[in-house]
Design an enzyme around this catalytic site. Structure first.
Site, PDB file in Angstrom:
ATOM      1  N   VAL A   1       0.846  -1.187   0.000  1.00  0.00           N
ATOM      2  CA  VAL A   1       0.000   0.000   0.000  1.00  0.00           C
ATOM      3  C   VAL A   1       0.884   1.242   0.000  1.00  0.00           C
ATOM      4  O   VAL A   1       1.790   1.363   0.828  1.00  0.00           O
ATOM      5  CB  VAL A   1      -0.930   0.008   1.231  1.00  0.00           C
TER       6      VAL A   1
ATOM      7  N   CYS B   1      -5.121  -9.348   2.484  1.00  0.00           N
ATOM      8  CA  CYS B   1      -4.894  -8.140   3.265  1.00  0.00           C
ATOM      9  C   CYS B   1      -5.695  -8.201   4.571  1.00  0.00           C
ATOM     10  O   CYS B   1      -6.926  -8.324   4.543  1.00  0.00           O
ATOM     11  CB  CYS B   1      -5.290  -6.898   2.474  1.00  0.00           C
TER      12      CYS B   1
ATOM     13  N   HIS C   1       0.847 -16.415   1.553  1.00  0.00           N
ATOM     14  CA  HIS C   1       1.503 -15.785   2.701  1.00  0.00           C
ATOM     15  C   HIS C   1       1.351 -16.743   3.873  1.00  0.00           C
ATOM     16  O   HIS C   1       0.232 -17.089   4.242  1.00  0.00           O
ATOM     17  CB  HIS C   1       0.848 -14.440   3.014  1.00  0.00           C
TER      18      HIS C   1
ATOM     19  N   ASN D   1       5.373 -16.437   0.236  1.00  0.00           N
ATOM     20  CA  ASN D   1       5.484 -15.067   0.739  1.00  0.00           C
ATOM     21  C   ASN D   1       5.627 -15.097   2.257  1.00  0.00           C
ATOM     22  O   ASN D   1       4.876 -15.783   2.942  1.00  0.00           O
ATOM     23  CB  ASN D   1       4.246 -14.268   0.325  1.00  0.00           C
ATOM     24  N   GLY D   2       6.606 -14.333   2.754  1.00  0.00           N
ATOM     25  CA  GLY D   2       6.799 -14.216   4.187  1.00  0.00           C
ATOM     26  C   GLY D   2       8.245 -14.423   4.579  1.00  0.00           C
ATOM     27  O   GLY D   2       8.878 -15.406   4.191  1.00  0.00           O
ATOM     28  N   ASP D   3       8.777 -13.466   5.356  1.00  0.00           N
ATOM     29  CA  ASP D   3      10.086 -13.585   6.007  1.00  0.00           C
ATOM     30  C   ASP D   3      11.262 -13.727   5.047  1.00  0.00           C
ATOM     31  O   ASP D   3      12.261 -14.380   5.363  1.00  0.00           O
ATOM     32  CB  ASP D   3      10.099 -14.757   6.991  1.00  0.00           C
TER      33      ASP D   3
END
Length: 342
Positions: free
Chosen positions: A36, A117, A186, A217-219
């Site tokens: 965003v 989201c 995610h 997705n993630g870290d």
């Protein structure tokens, strides 16, 4: 938007073609996820220079986009170099999605439905992570797009996991059957804080249960993270978000934002245009833990773009695009020697 004078998208930049190419190179696809406010054109242009294969736009609300020309002008800016590009859409019904796709698909290489989201305002509108409890709705949206456009439009769903992973598997199988081209997972639930580790076992489970490409997705904060996550999950690609915001050179293997990337972001943000506070925030992320506290505070105290540029020129050798060596330096180019106390 008229499509009469639009140059057709390059098939080589289709996300599925990029995924296949990277598979042939025996490496995961490197992806800059949607942020965003922050994954706008200047930032997208920057990360492309540092081994990022596919870049997402910020989420665009379909309902506003299809009804309001001001929203269209403010929410989406692109150019001929902005590819491969996936536009992410916040949507909760087939009608708005089809109108959105009709307007925007000639300008992008793929469209991603945001099902992850966790922001409360978005969930109250029935978009984002709220869609994780609406598999039939999401699959109907995917199906409608694929029925109308087929392979002309590549569509993705970006999801979070459920507390009960059986729900996640049921969800991804439904959207796969509806015709989704690939899925981004995610590894956190809607309520999991970002300070808690991502669940890579859950992502691995999704990958084992679908036949379409899966993106993890993630870290991901370093290039080594990307390879480690890909090896563990067997996913086709790695999406970084917070890691790239702090270090746009992440996928090129640099441990922190290079000085050259600072110079390039100055060039892109002033050439393409970006609100001052966003420019300042990008620099605050890129230079976090690189400047001493005094300099960092001075940078954050600057009130406008001219003041910030003057501050950079006073303290550093900030090369412009027409100067030799522009965008090439690794370390911060101080004007005077400084003892750095972070």
């Amino acid at each position: 938007m008229s499509t009469k004078q639009i140059t057709p998208r390059n098939p080589a930049n289709n996300p599925l073609a990029i995924i296949k190419k990277c598979q042939e190179l025996n490496r995961p696809v490197f992806i800059a996820g949607p942020m965003v406010r922050y994954s706008k054109l200047p930032f997208r242009s920057l990360v492309r220079e540092y081994n990022t294969d596919i870049v997402y736009s910020p989420m665009i609300l379909a309902r506003e986009f299809v009804r309001n020309d001001i929203a269209r002008l403010s929410d989406f800016t692109t150019n001929h170099s902005d590819s491969p590009l996936i536009v992410q859409v916040g949507v909760n019904n087939v009608t708005d999605l089809l109108r959105f796709v009709e307007m925007i698909h000639p300008y992008v290489d793929g469209i991603g439905i945001n099902c992850g989201c966790p922001i409360k305002e978005q969930c109250r509108e029935g978009i984002g992570a709220a869609l994780m409890s609406e598999p039939d709705l999401v699959s109907s949206m995917v199906y409608a797009v694929k029925q109308k456009y087929g392979s002309k439009v590549t569509i993705e769903t970006k999801i979070r996991i459920h507390k009960d992973l059986n729900e996640t598997l049921a969800f991804v199988k439904k959207v796969e059957n509806a015709g989704v081209d690939f899925i981004t997972v995610h590894g956190r639930t809607r309520h999991t804080r970002s300070s808690q580790p991502a669940n890579f076992d859950a992502i691995k489970l999704v990958k084992e249960n679908v036949s379409v490409p899966v993106i993890a997705n993630g870290d991901c904060f370093t290039l080594q993270d990307a390879y480690d996550i890909a090896k563990y999950t067997n996913c086709d690609g790695i999406m970084a978000v917070r890691g790239l915001l702090n270090n746009p050179t992440l996928f090129a293997g640099y441990p922190r934002a290079t000085w050259g990337s600072i110079e390039k972001f100055w060039e892109y943000s002033t050439a393409y245009g970006l609100p001052y506070r966003l420019i300042q925030h990008h620099f605050s992320c890129m230079l976090d833990n690189q400047l001493n506290k005094k300099l960092y505070k001075e940078m954050m105290d600057c009130k406008n773009l001219i003041e910030l540029l003057d501050w950079f020129d006073s303290n550093f050798h900030l090369k412009r695009s027409w100067e030799d060596g522009f965008g090439q330096s690794i370390d911060i180019q101080y004007r005077i020697e400084r003892t750095i106390h972070i």
